[in-house]
Design a protein around this motif. Structure first.
Motif, mmCIF file in Angstrom:
data_model
loop_
_atom_site.group_PDB
_atom_site.id
_atom_site.type_symbol
_atom_site.label_atom_id
_atom_site.label_comp_id
_atom_site.label_asym_id
_atom_site.label_seq_id
_atom_site.Cartn_x
_atom_site.Cartn_y
_atom_site.Cartn_z
ATOM 1 N N VAL A 329 0.828 -1.285 -0.046
ATOM 2 C CA VAL A 329 -0.067 -0.066 -0.043
ATOM 3 C C VAL A 329 1.070 1.131 -0.132
ATOM 4 O O VAL A 329 1.614 1.464 0.871
ATOM 5 N N ASN A 350 -2.826 0.821 -3.669
ATOM 6 C CA ASN A 350 -1.995 -0.069 -4.482
ATOM 7 C C ASN A 350 -0.739 0.037 -4.076
ATOM 8 O O ASN A 350 -0.303 1.187 -3.679
ATOM 9 N N ARG A 370 -2.074 -1.502 -9.942
ATOM 10 C CA ARG A 370 -3.683 -1.178 -9.738
ATOM 11 C C ARG A 370 -4.519 -1.625 -10.774
ATOM 12 O O ARG A 370 -5.653 -2.065 -10.656
ATOM 13 N N GLY A 478 -5.174 -6.142 -5.691
ATOM 14 C CA GLY A 478 -4.832 -5.915 -4.208
ATOM 15 C C GLY A 478 -3.726 -7.090 -3.785
ATOM 16 O O GLY A 478 -3.390 -8.110 -4.471
ATOM 17 N N SER A 479 -2.992 -6.635 -2.517
ATOM 18 C CA SER A 479 -1.764 -7.599 -2.127
ATOM 19 C C SER A 479 -2.611 -8.457 -1.284
ATOM 20 O O SER A 479 -3.363 -8.316 -0.551
ATOM 21 N N VAL A 497 -4.961 -6.670 1.624
ATOM 22 C CA VAL A 497 -5.080 -5.394 1.244
ATOM 23 C C VAL A 497 -6.653 -5.195 0.691
ATOM 24 O O VAL A 497 -6.649 -5.471 -0.598
ATOM 25 N N GLU A 498 -7.120 -4.377 1.190
ATOM 26 C CA GLU A 498 -8.596 -4.150 0.660
ATOM 27 C C GLU A 498 -8.815 -2.562 0.744
ATOM 28 O O GLU A 498 -8.938 -2.120 1.948
ATOM 29 N N ARG A 499 -8.921 -1.675 -0.385
ATOM 30 C CA ARG A 499 -9.011 -0.407 -0.688
ATOM 31 C C ARG A 499 -7.833 0.347 0.429
ATOM 32 O O ARG A 499 -8.177 1.326 1.213
#
Length: 680
Positions: A329, A350, A370, A478-479, A497-499
């Protein structure tokens, strides 16, 4: 060997195997090494069918590969050929594939054709140019002010060693980059032709992160000792400047702890770099006077893990840099030099792998995940509009630098890694398929959970002992990293990772029962199940790191008495081990949240280690010729074997059944420097 294949025409395309390029009426684009091999094989067949076994023999040298690997390669070739609809790759049932050139192209709307975005721009640009010439509308030939597409891509390096961190001279005529195996050195070459020239050759030292001065007559770079075992901190990070060509390098300053820092010239006497002001402080952007060595801080990160990768705008008034909020992120930040005011240019949760200014300072070109791949994007600095994709997504792009003429030198990656176990008889793959695999963790029954991008984006996979891997998640963006098995091997906890928010998730080994365990979005790493079935993880802030525990009701609280741990691992007996920031002694967590030194006097240098039944397995010099070492609970440390091509971006594990060391092995890897021409 593609390097020996001569260019040839195929329908409206010119195929250039040595540079992995396809050139069409509206521009050029890049393809992967395996994709080009497949194209050459099919083209040489002259429209005839080529058997699957023959393709595998030529493109994979007869290695055993999965059906998915060949299917993915064919799919990517079809995508690469879409700009010319007359070229069709057909499957021949029970045989293989053939390449046909149709006499007339099928009529398809652009949206249905699914053309790569970059290719659409190139074709549109070609049509527009033809209209302008035919109609004599010379005013239409004036380029717009904004960068709109990639006009061409030229691979400069095709060397056996990975080449990285390019620095393009202001006039665009020369590029300097790092390359090496045992040690990393600087090389310089023309962007037009000629062989590379070695600039540095210092024994046991690594030189990297070159940066040209604004006038293009000096080069700054970072040098550090190639061995992480050296205790003398003064050799760990030094900043050097040399005149080009042929100048003698001189030391202008030192870095505190960050040997991987990037450099950028603010003006002819000031360098910007990323480093810590002192150990145990957040990394920030700093300025160094190359005449006096005096330093000062530019950025003051109040949140996130670090500030990194400064780039000065062409007018010298702004600094672009990356703020690492959490693993995977990033924020793209801009700071005004005079006022110190800073603001985020892009903050969408991202990862950002590389970035640079355009020549007029109105836009920023960057590489990011992204879009699901490490593609090229561009964003306007003032309008704050959504970024636009520049690349067709066929290659992964990394760090970059720009000249004054709309050219960018950029790292291009084509890499595969697979999970392997170092058994007594030798290393063997956990799963036969090829992918970009990382972060293995092995359950009591030998099942391996790992992260793989073989489906396009990072997802969680599971390979049962002796069976084929299956995909457990379908997040598609996402990661995702660091999966860890529960003590009974029934469930897996991982970080995703979400948003832009990093949280813990849990899922069954069959992919069922996915649920979110935390909802605070803070940076997280090193999740671990304890023998008490409590899940703990490490969170890192500018103030330090600490161990957190997840309660049964979903609440999160600090682990009592754990102190400032930075890495956390679970041993086969369920006990938790780790080390703290700036302290590489190994500690074991004691009942009640305290800790004691696990092996008095023992210290590790690299963060690639795991606890086995009888001691600690760890790597030295990971990523090159890694030494697998073992330190028993009692007795002398010993080296077990050498492991080649160990991925330095992946966690390691141990098989609880026999203490076999499990790691990610970088297989075929292409890491080159290319020059991209931007269209306006």
């Amino acid at each position: 060997m593609l390097a020996q294949e001569r260019p040839f025409d195929l329908s409206a395309l010119n195929v250039r195997p040595a540079s992995l390029q396809l050139v069409g009426p509206g521009g050029s684009w890049q393809v992967e090494h395996k994709v080009m091999q497949l194209l050459v094989v099919l083209a040489k067949a002259g429209g005839g069918a080529v058997g699957r076994d023959e393709i595998i023999d030529i493109c994979w040298q007869g290695r055993v590969i999965s059906e998915d690997a060949l299917n993915r390669c064919v799919s990517r070739l079809r995508k690469a050929l879409q700009p010319d609809p007359r070229l069709v790759v057909e499957a021949v049932p029970k045989v293989g594939y053939r390449l046909r050139v149709l006499e007339t192209a099928p009529v398809r709307p652009a949206a249905e054709a699914g053309l790569p975005q970059g290719a659409l721009r190139w074709l549109a640009a070609g049509v527009l140019l033809a209209i302008c010439v035919a109609g004599g509308l010379a005013w239409m030939l004036r380029p717009p002010q904004a960068v709109t597409a990639v006009k061409s891509l030229q691979i400069l390096t095709g060397e056996p060693l990975p080449t990285l961190r390019p620095a393009l001279s202001p006039d665009g005529g020369t590029v300097v980059y790092s390359a090496g195996a045992e040690t990393i050195d600087l090389y310089m070459r023309s962007t037009r032709d000629g062989a590379p020239v070695r600039l540095t050759d210092t024994p046991e030292m690594d030189e990297y992160s070159p940066a040209w001065s604004p006038k293009g007559d000096r080069l700054a770079y970072v040098v550090s000792h190639s061995s992480m075992d050296r205790p003398d901190a003064e050799l760990r990070c030094r900043v050097m400047v040399m005149s080009v060509p042929g100048g003698r390098p001189r030391e202008v300053g030192r870095c505190v702890t960050d040997a991987g820092t990037g450099l950028s010239w603010l003006d002819e006497k000031t360098l910007l770099y990323a480093d810590r002001e002192a150990p145990r402080t957040p990394r920030r952007i700093r300025a160094m006077d190359v005449d006096t060595g005096q330093t000062r801080d530019l950025s003051q990160p109040s949140e996130g893990l670090a500030d990194q990768d400064p780039f000065v705008s062409p007018d010298g008034r702004r600094v672009l840099f990356r703020r690492i909020k959490s693993v995977g992120v990033d924020e793209m930040m801009i700071q005004e030099v005079d006022s110190g005011r800073e603001w985020p240019l892009l903050s969408d949760g991202n990862a950002i792998h590389g970035m640079t200014w355009t020549r007029d300072g109105r836009q920023v070109v960057f590489s990011s995940n992204r879009g699901g791949d490490k593609g090229l994007w561009v964003i306007d600095v003032k309008s704050r509009a959504e970024p636009r994709r520049l690349s067709v997504g066929l290659m992964a792009f990394g760090r970059m630098s720009a000249d004054d003429n709309d050219h960018i030198a950029v790292e291009i990656h084509n890499q595969r890694a697979r999970i392997e176990a170092a058994r007594a008889a030798g290393s063997e793959p956990v799963d036969p398929a090829e992918g970009m695999d990382a972060d293995p963790d092995v359950a009591r029954d030998g099942a391996t959970a790992f992260v793989s991008s073989r489906s396009g984006t990072p997802e969680l996979w599971m390979a049962p002992s002796g069976g084929r891997a299956v995909r457990l998640t379908r997040r598609e963006g996402g990661s995702l990293y660091q999966p860890r098995w529960s003590p009974d091997g029934a469930r897996i906890v991982f970080i995703a990772v979400e948003r832009g928010a990093s949280d813990l998730y849990e899922i069954g080994r069959d992919g069922s029962g996915l649920r979110r365990l935390t909802n605070n979005g803070t940076p997280k790493h090193s999740p671990a199940w304890g023998g008490d079935w409590t899940i703990r993880y490490v969170t890192t802030t500018p103030e330090g790191s600490r161990v957190m525990r997840v309660e049964a009701n979903g609440s999160v609280r600090p682990e009592p008495g754990a102190g400032e741990w930075q890495v956390l691992r679970t041993a086969p007996d369920g006990r938790l081990y780790g080390w703290g920031r700036g302290d590489r002694r190994l500690w074991v967590m004691t009942p009640g949240g305290g800790k004691r030194e696990a092996i008095p006097g023992f210290r590790m240098q690299d963060p690639y280690w795991v606890v086995g039944r009888n001691g600690v397995y760890f790597l030295s010099n990971a990523g090159r010729r890694a030494g697998l070492r073992f330190k028993p609970w009692v007795g002398e440390e010993q080296e077990l074997r050498r492991l080649s091509n160990v991925s330095w971006t992946s966690d390691v594990s141990v098989d609880p059944r026999d203490d076999s060391f499990v790691y990610a092995n970088n297989g075929e890897e292409v890491r080159d420097i290319a020059v991209v021409s931007l269209a306006r």
